[in-house]
Design a protein around this motif. Structure first.
Motif, PDB file in Angstrom:
ATOM      1  N   SER A 126      -5.260 -22.545   8.957  1.00  0.00           N
ATOM      2  CA  SER A 126      -6.767 -23.257   9.280  1.00  0.00           C
ATOM      3  C   SER A 126      -7.459 -22.269  10.084  1.00  0.00           C
ATOM      4  CB  SER A 126      -6.440 -24.502   9.722  1.00  0.00           C
ATOM      5  OG  SER A 126      -5.841 -25.368   9.031  1.00  0.00           O
ATOM      6  N   MET A 127      -6.830 -21.495  10.969  1.00  0.00           N
ATOM      7  CA  MET A 127      -7.806 -20.842  11.763  1.00  0.00           C
ATOM      8  C   MET A 127      -8.432 -19.599  11.188  1.00  0.00           C
ATOM      9  SD  MET A 127      -4.929 -20.716  15.058  1.00  0.00           S
ATOM     10  CE  MET A 127      -5.761 -19.717  16.279  1.00  0.00           C
ATOM     11  N   ILE A 128      -7.712 -18.999  10.314  1.00  0.00           N
ATOM     12  CA  ILE A 128      -8.332 -17.984   9.708  1.00  0.00           C
ATOM     13  C   ILE A 128      -9.327 -18.305   8.791  1.00  0.00           C
ATOM     14  CG2 ILE A 128      -7.559 -16.087   7.540  1.00  0.00           C
ATOM     15  CD1 ILE A 128      -4.489 -16.119   8.961  1.00  0.00           C
ATOM     16  N   GLU A 129      -8.985 -19.532   8.096  1.00  0.00           N
ATOM     17  CA  GLU A 129     -10.293 -20.203   7.180  1.00  0.00           C
ATOM     18  C   GLU A 129     -11.416 -20.122   8.056  1.00  0.00           C
ATOM     19  OE1 GLU A 129     -11.118 -24.193   4.617  1.00  0.00           O
ATOM     20  OE2 GLU A 129      -8.934 -23.704   5.076  1.00  0.00           O
ATOM     21  N   ILE A 130     -11.337 -21.154   9.211  1.00  0.00           N
ATOM     22  CA  ILE A 130     -12.556 -21.381   9.945  1.00  0.00           C
ATOM     23  C   ILE A 130     -13.124 -19.921  10.459  1.00  0.00           C
ATOM     24  CG2 ILE A 130     -13.425 -22.472  12.102  1.00  0.00           C
ATOM     25  CD1 ILE A 130     -10.944 -24.406  11.617  1.00  0.00           C
ATOM     26  N   TRP A 131     -12.206 -19.011  11.145  1.00  0.00           N
ATOM     27  CA  TRP A 131     -13.000 -17.735  11.122  1.00  0.00           C
ATOM     28  C   TRP A 131     -13.656 -17.032  10.319  1.00  0.00           C
ATOM     29  CZ3 TRP A 131     -13.002 -15.735  16.333  1.00  0.00           C
ATOM     30  CH2 TRP A 131     -13.336 -14.439  16.340  1.00  0.00           C
ATOM     31  N   ASN A 132     -13.117 -16.901   9.248  1.00  0.00           N
ATOM     32  CA  ASN A 132     -13.907 -16.139   8.129  1.00  0.00           C
ATOM     33  C   ASN A 132     -14.949 -17.066   7.527  1.00  0.00           C
ATOM     34  OD1 ASN A 132     -11.890 -14.004   7.982  1.00  0.00           O
ATOM     35  ND2 ASN A 132     -10.629 -15.166   6.535  1.00  0.00           N
ATOM     36  N   GLU A 133     -14.874 -18.316   7.572  1.00  0.00           N
ATOM     37  CA  GLU A 133     -16.329 -18.892   7.210  1.00  0.00           C
ATOM     38  C   GLU A 133     -17.473 -18.490   8.157  1.00  0.00           C
ATOM     39  OE1 GLU A 133     -17.925 -23.458   6.621  1.00  0.00           O
ATOM     40  OE2 GLU A 133     -16.318 -23.234   8.079  1.00  0.00           O
ATOM     41  N   VAL A 134     -17.124 -18.379   9.388  1.00  0.00           N
ATOM     42  CA  VAL A 134     -18.201 -17.738  10.412  1.00  0.00           C
ATOM     43  C   VAL A 134     -18.460 -16.569  10.078  1.00  0.00           C
ATOM     44  CG1 VAL A 134     -18.948 -17.629  12.970  1.00  0.00           C
ATOM     45  CG2 VAL A 134     -17.499 -19.567  12.103  1.00  0.00           C
ATOM     46  N   VAL A 135     -17.625 -15.822  10.073  1.00  0.00           N
ATOM     47  CA  VAL A 135     -17.872 -14.263   9.528  1.00  0.00           C
ATOM     48  C   VAL A 135     -18.927 -14.193   8.328  1.00  0.00           C
ATOM     49  CG1 VAL A 135     -16.861 -12.151   8.977  1.00  0.00           C
ATOM     50  CG2 VAL A 135     -15.847 -13.412  10.980  1.00  0.00           C
ATOM     51  N   GLU A 136     -18.222 -14.746   7.405  1.00  0.00           N
ATOM     52  CA  GLU A 136     -19.235 -14.810   5.867  1.00  0.00           C
ATOM     53  C   GLU A 136     -20.686 -15.285   6.294  1.00  0.00           C
ATOM     54  OE1 GLU A 136     -16.431 -17.070   3.481  1.00  0.00           O
ATOM     55  OE2 GLU A 136     -15.891 -15.337   2.249  1.00  0.00           O
ATOM     56  N   GLU A 137     -20.652 -16.192   7.217  1.00  0.00           N
ATOM     57  CA  GLU A 137     -22.180 -16.848   7.436  1.00  0.00           C
ATOM     58  C   GLU A 137     -23.024 -15.389   7.818  1.00  0.00           C
ATOM     59  OE1 GLU A 137     -21.175 -21.652   8.196  1.00  0.00           O
ATOM     60  OE2 GLU A 137     -21.267 -20.044   9.956  1.00  0.00           O
ATOM     61  N   GLY A 138     -22.374 -14.771   8.526  1.00  0.00           N
ATOM     62  CA  GLY A 138     -23.068 -13.791   9.082  1.00  0.00           C
ATOM     63  C   GLY A 138     -24.268 -14.060  10.015  1.00  0.00           C
TER      64      GLY A 138
END
Length: 163
Positions: free
Chosen positions: A15-27
């Motif tokens: 879940s942490m990786i998924e949430i972190w990656n969501e923010v990174v992808e938003e850019g």
């Protein structure tokens, strides 16, 4: 939601990786551009001084997280830095405020004297308002300090809070 903030456990990593990656992808908020994998995510979160997660106590679902680590070394090692991430579906429900408030406590408990944010994107008005409401002081503005995902530049604002 019945949100509690607690230290992360290995079972929280997906879940942490998924949430972190969501923010990174938003850019639009994190400087990172590379996504975490299961391997790099485990290493990344394990390397932090402390990681907290926002868990719905009723469902066990993780809605947000933060990382806490030194901002510098040696004579500036008493200053920590943190990053926060909340699932897009749960934003606006004061989870970020709970994460930041817990981080202030954990920073002090881990021996830090100041929490500093190096690069809050000025366009992230919700974050700026939250930090100021919690007693952070803005140090100024760095013009065009953050490259957004679409390529244009936004100002960044350093903030600090004495612990």
């Amino acid at each position: 939601m019945n949100i509690v903030i607690r230290a992360y456990k290995d079972r929280d990593l997906p879940s942490m990786i998924e949430i972190w990656n969501e923010v990174v992808e938003e850019g639009v908020a994190f400087p990172q551009e590379e996504l975490l994998t299961d391997v790099t995510g485990k290493e990344f979160f394990a390397s932090q001084t402390y990681c907290g997660v926002a868990e719905d106590k009723d469902t066990g679902k993780i809605y947000g997280l933060y990382i806490l680590h030194p901002n510098n070394v040696g004579r500036c090692g008493h200053i920590c830095n943190a990053s926060y991430a909340v699932r897009s579906e749960a934003r606006g429900q004061h989870i970020g405020e709970k994460l930041v408030s817990d981080c202030l406590v954990q920073g002090k408990e881990h021996g830090f004297g100041v929490l500093q944010f190096n690069a809050v994107v000025a366009a992230n008005i919700h974050a700026c308002h939250l930090y100021e409401r919690l007693g952070f002081v803005q140090l100024g503005t760095i013009p065009k300090g953050f490259r957004m995902k679409d390529g244009h530049y936004e100002d960044i604002c350093p903030y600090y809070h004495e612990l």
